[in-house]
Design an enzyme around this catalytic site. Structure first.
Site, PDB file in Angstrom:
ATOM      1  CB  CYS A   1      65.511 -11.808  88.112  1.00  0.00           C
ATOM      2  SG  CYS A   1      64.400 -11.724  89.531  1.00  0.00           S
TER       3      CYS A   1
ATOM      4  CE  LYS B   1      74.721  -5.991  99.671  1.00  0.00           C
ATOM      5  NZ  LYS B   1      73.949  -4.811  99.765  1.00  0.00           N
TER       6      LYS B   1
ATOM      7  CG  HIS C   1      67.166  -7.446  90.855  1.00  0.00           C
ATOM      8  ND1 HIS C   1      67.299  -7.341  89.485  1.00  0.00           N
ATOM      9  CD2 HIS C   1      66.662  -8.697  91.079  1.00  0.00           C
ATOM     10  CE1 HIS C   1      66.900  -8.453  88.921  1.00  0.00           C
ATOM     11  NE2 HIS C   1      66.492  -9.293  89.864  1.00  0.00           N
TER      12      HIS C   1
END
Lengths: 400, 487
Positions: free
Chosen positions: A88, A340, A344
């Site tokens: 990530c 949030k 993502h």
């Protein structure tokens, strides 16, 4: 020790696509969207790009391997394109590649683009897949929320925080980010939520409920970097420069040695210390103007506040509840809405964080604009609490 | 003549106990005739248990927690529900127990008396000097069609014995066998379920005629009379069957042992061994135990209990297994676990679970044996074993010796209950598990429900199914943590 990257490289332009469930767009369209904005912002032509770094994570459902997806989509002039994959944190690592190329003098102007097309899987959440042939034979049958939720159990235990108190603190993490995201037209989720909604949401992985988890979305972000001298020669003023770029990668200390207690990110602490040293930051709680951290889950953000040495260990949950990280708090965090609200899209997130810092430092953040920010920090984490890569970057006004 | 016998025993009964009344109530509309079978409970394997995993657990109970199992030189695995038709199931048992590769091994199958056949083979082998310490382990996980009598009669369980000429708790006295192609039921190689014939024929023409000759031969070989038998172990789901046989064979009525139908059900080819283990747990020195089972004829074995019985007992045994129970009243869960309904597993279940057999073999001590490493210079223990030590203080190279984790006690450091990931028994619990003596593993936690797990929970290791590759018919096995309910 190496002299470091501080003020050697400037951001010439940035772009960010609308994040969300982009049923209308494939990875190519998302990359083009971010790229065209960045090129327009930089005011350069494709022929001026010397090299590119391209980050994307998921091979099976996403954009494809190698450098070709980027070069083909953007019709780049046959320049070098390196595909970067580092979980990530891929986006931050693409940025790191481009910045280092410029700092090394190997490129005058370099491009970094991150993209992920997650919403072609047919279901919510991240795609499931195998990591090699050995790992699936021994690793627990889990998901990203279940992996990060481990932090909560250890944090409660170590610091004697009740389940209720910690649940409320991580709920506030999400309430704060939603309040910020509501002001951001590029965010996926643009609705404010209440603490009660967060606390009562369906359980995903104990103790993380639905609103403790970041969204899953499609998106792309891009950065163009050069030297401060070239930036000025192209007419740029009030430069945003790179102050620190650090990456720390797990080596088994957390997952295979018995010293780590499971309540924090070992790599984040290492990367943060190195980044502060590189940027000349001695008192981060006062010197860092704002942060975009890897809030894949609310508990991740909470413990990260301590790992970045902004909150004292064991006190982060109190700072969160006190509003220290709210938009009007001491160190505003996730001022763009964070993972949030943006979701993502893995390869894009690190660059999306930098995009907000860049806009804020240039005073271009619209209704989210903070007063006079000087240093912005991004924290981009890939993997899970026990095995991960952690990027910490600091950008700021030139000379700061 | 060399005396051989049983030097250790162990057992395993899965923790879940399906309440029979839950089954008969759910099926009353279609099978009201089963109402009479509503009493008691049957042992129900968790989704990640099968004949092989249960047999491994029983064997661990028999062998005890000592890491040194180098004395075991033969392994017999008995079952009619072994997970593999062509892959040595006993080889998986051997790998899971981290036995010496020089140990011989065999699968014994094909009939409901396979457990006793395996025990007889092991006794012969040790008696002949071909083996010194033979491990016999039998597990059974029989599937039956929904709303069948078999579904209610069956129970999942396993038992294991160590056969040797030393330190016996029960000396082997005699063996009798009879072979007849009497097909009370059968299951073809390509069939999922049993097909059975009329009970009255099985009882009157089968059991009552075919078992007594085997018992007679065993008693004769043992040099004892029927009246001397103290414990008669004979599995049968027919009411009063063992008592009838006892009468026919001249055994004392009081010797007929409870077949555990009320609390476990019948574990197929493992059941005579389960009953034999249970008998040992209640026997005293000098007792005579006769264990027999029916299946295309019969097998009968006679033992005399020795003085060692007073001091040598497994940690769990049948008694401990039966006491560690959790009532399950959800019949649908039983059907799901036994793959008896088509259900919506969701897209997350579509992940390909193809197993790289090369990787499995290369890492078999790690995956099947839960063997890690211990640095001979620093003493640091780690999982897995690696060329370069994980110690942050001293990354020594090529200093690690094999180190076994399976019998180490451990505690939960971090955990979560995951409702998102595909799981056969959601939420899936997993966490970082720290071992006494060092080392840690991020692993699945099984046999738990919400509320059972917390930081600091004492756990022990169990050998379980990790994943099922439905497309290719392969099963992956690995170790999981489970609450140490004895702690």
């Amino acid at each position: 020790m190496a002299a470091g990257i501080r003020d050697k490289v400037a951001i010439l332009g940035m772009g960010c696509s609308k994040f969300g469930e982009r049923w209308d767009a494939g990875p190519d369209e998302l990359m083009v969207e971010a790229y065209l904005e960045a090129m327009g912002d930089a005011g350069i032509e494709p022929g001026q790009l010397d090299a590119a770094w391209f980050s994307t994570h998921v091979d099976e459902f996403g954009t494809g391997k190698g450098g070709t997806p980027l070069s083909m989509a953007l019709r780049l002039p046959n320049i070098a394109v390196t595909r970067v994959e580092n979980f990530c944190a891929s986006g931050s690592d693409a940025f790191r590649g481009a910045v280092y190329a410029v700092a090394a003098g190997a490129a005058d102007i370099a491009l970094a683009v991150g993209v992920e097309k997650l919403k072609d899987t047919g279901y919510g959440g991240l795609p499931v897949g195998n990591a090699g042939t050995l790992n699936p034979q021994v690793a627990p049958n889990g998901s990203a929320p279940g992996n990060f939720a481990q932090l909560a159990s250890a944090y409660r235990d170590k610091h004697g925080v009740s389940r209720e108190d910690l649940k409320r603190a991580i709920a506030h993490v999400s309430v704060k980010s939603h309040a910020n995201g509501a002001k951001n037209p590029k965010a996926h989720l643009q609705k404010a939520v209440t603490e009660e909604q967060v606390m009562n949401a369906p359980m995903i992985a104990e103790p993380l409920g639905l609103f403790d988890c970041c969204g899953v979305s499609d998106g792309a972000a891009a950065a163009i970097v050069t030297t401060p001298e070239i930036a000025r020669s192209l007419g740029k003023q009030d430069l945003v420069t790179v102050k620190a770029l650090q990456l720390s990668v797990s080596n088994g200390f957390e997952s295979q040695f018995n010293a780590w207690d499971g309540s924090y990110f070992h790599t984040a602490r290492i990367a943060a210390k190195k980044a502060y040293r590189e940027a000349g930051v001695t008192d981060p709680r006062r010197q860092i103007s704002m942060m975009e951290v890897h809030d894949c889950f609310s508990i991740t953000e909470l413990v990260t506040m301590e790992d970045l040495f902004i909150s004292e260990e064991g006190k982060g949950w109190r700072d969160v509840l006190d509003g220290f990280y709210d938009a009007d708090g001491g160190v505003p965090c996730q001022i763009d809405g964070g993972l949030k609200c943006f979701g993502h899209p893995i390869g894009a997130s690190g660059l999306r964080m930098l995009y907000e810092m860049y806009l804020q430092l240039q005073g271009r953040a619209g209704p989210r604009q903070l007063a006079n920010p000087v240093l912005g920090m991004t924290h981009n984490l890939g993997g899970g609490p026990s095995v991960n890569v952690c990027s910490v970057a600091i950008v700021g006004r030139e000379g700061a | 003549m060399t005396t051989v016998g049983l030097s250790a025993w162990g057992a395993y009964v899965p923790r879940l106990r399906l309440q029979r009344k839950a089954v008969t109530a759910a099926n009353a509309w279609i099978a009201p005739n089963l109402a009479g079978k509503s009493k008691g409970e049957r042992a129900m394997a968790n989704w990640d248990e099968d004949a092989l995993t249960m047999a491994v657990e029983a064997a661990r109970d028999a062998l005890g927690p000592d890491d040194d199992r180098s004395h075991v030189d033969a392994v017999y695995f008995a079952s009619t529900t072994a997970p593999f038709a062509d892959r040595l199931n006993a080889g998986v048992v051997s790998a899971a127990l981290a036995l010496e590769r020089s140990a011989s091994s065999a699968d014994i199958t094909g009939s409901q008396r396979a457990g006793l056949t395996a025990l007889a083979q092991a006794l012969s082998s040790v008696k002949a000097g071909a083996a010194r310490h033979a491990l016999v382990t039998a597990g059974e996980h029989r599937r039956a069609r929904a709303a069948s009598a078999l579904e209610l009669d069956n129970g999942d369980a396993a038992a294991a014995f160590v056969v040797s000429g030393e330190e016996t708790v029960a000396d082997f006295l005699g063996h009798g066998a009879l072979t007849a192609d009497f097909v009370d039921h059968f299951r073809g190689s390509d069939s999922e379920f049993d097909y059975g014939w009329e009970e009255r024929w099985i009882r009157d023409e089968g059991i009552i005629k075919l078992v007594p000759p085997a018992i007679h031969d065993a008693l004769k070989a043992a040099g004892i009379t029927g009246e001397q038998v103290t414990h008669f172990c004979f599995p049968s789901t027919f009411a009063g069957m063992a008592a009838n046989l006892a009468r026919v064979c001249g055994l004392p009525a009081a010797s007929v042992r409870d077949n555990l139908a009320a609390m476990a059900g019948e574990a197929g080819s493992a059941h005579a061994l389960v009953m034999l283990a249970h008998a040992l747990e209640e026997a005293k020195a000098g007792d005579i135990i006769l264990a027999a089972q029916f299946g295309q004829g019969a097998e009968a074995l006679v033992f005399r209990v020795t003085e060692r019985i007073a001091t040598q007992r497994p940690a769990r045994g049948v008694t401990g297994s039966l006491a560690d129970r959790k009532e399950e009243s959800n019949y649908l869960k039983f059907l799901f676990f036994n793959d008896l309904v088509q259900w919506d597993k969701g897209m997350r279940a579509e992940k390909d679970n193809k197993t790289a057999l090369t990787t499995l073999y290369r890492n078999s001590d790690m995956i099947l044996g839960l063997v890690g490493g211990r640095c001979t210079e620093t003493g640091v223990v780690q999982f897995p074993r690696t060329r370069i030590s994980v110690s942050p203080n001293k990354s020594t190279v090529d200093t690690q010796e094999p180190y076994r984790f399976a019998e180490r006690k451990a505690r939960v450091l971090t955990w979560s209950a995951d409702y998102l990931t595909f799981a056969m028994a959601p939420p899936n619990h997993y966490g970082m598990v720290d071992f006494e003596g060092g080392g840690r593993i991020f692993m699945d936690i099984t046999d738990v429900e919400p509320g059972d797990v917390d930081t600091g929970l004492a756990v022990r290791m169990v050998f379980r199914i990790k994943e099922v590759d439905e497309r290719r018919g392969f099963k992956r096995y690995f170790w999981k943590a489970t609450p140490d309910r004895s702690a």
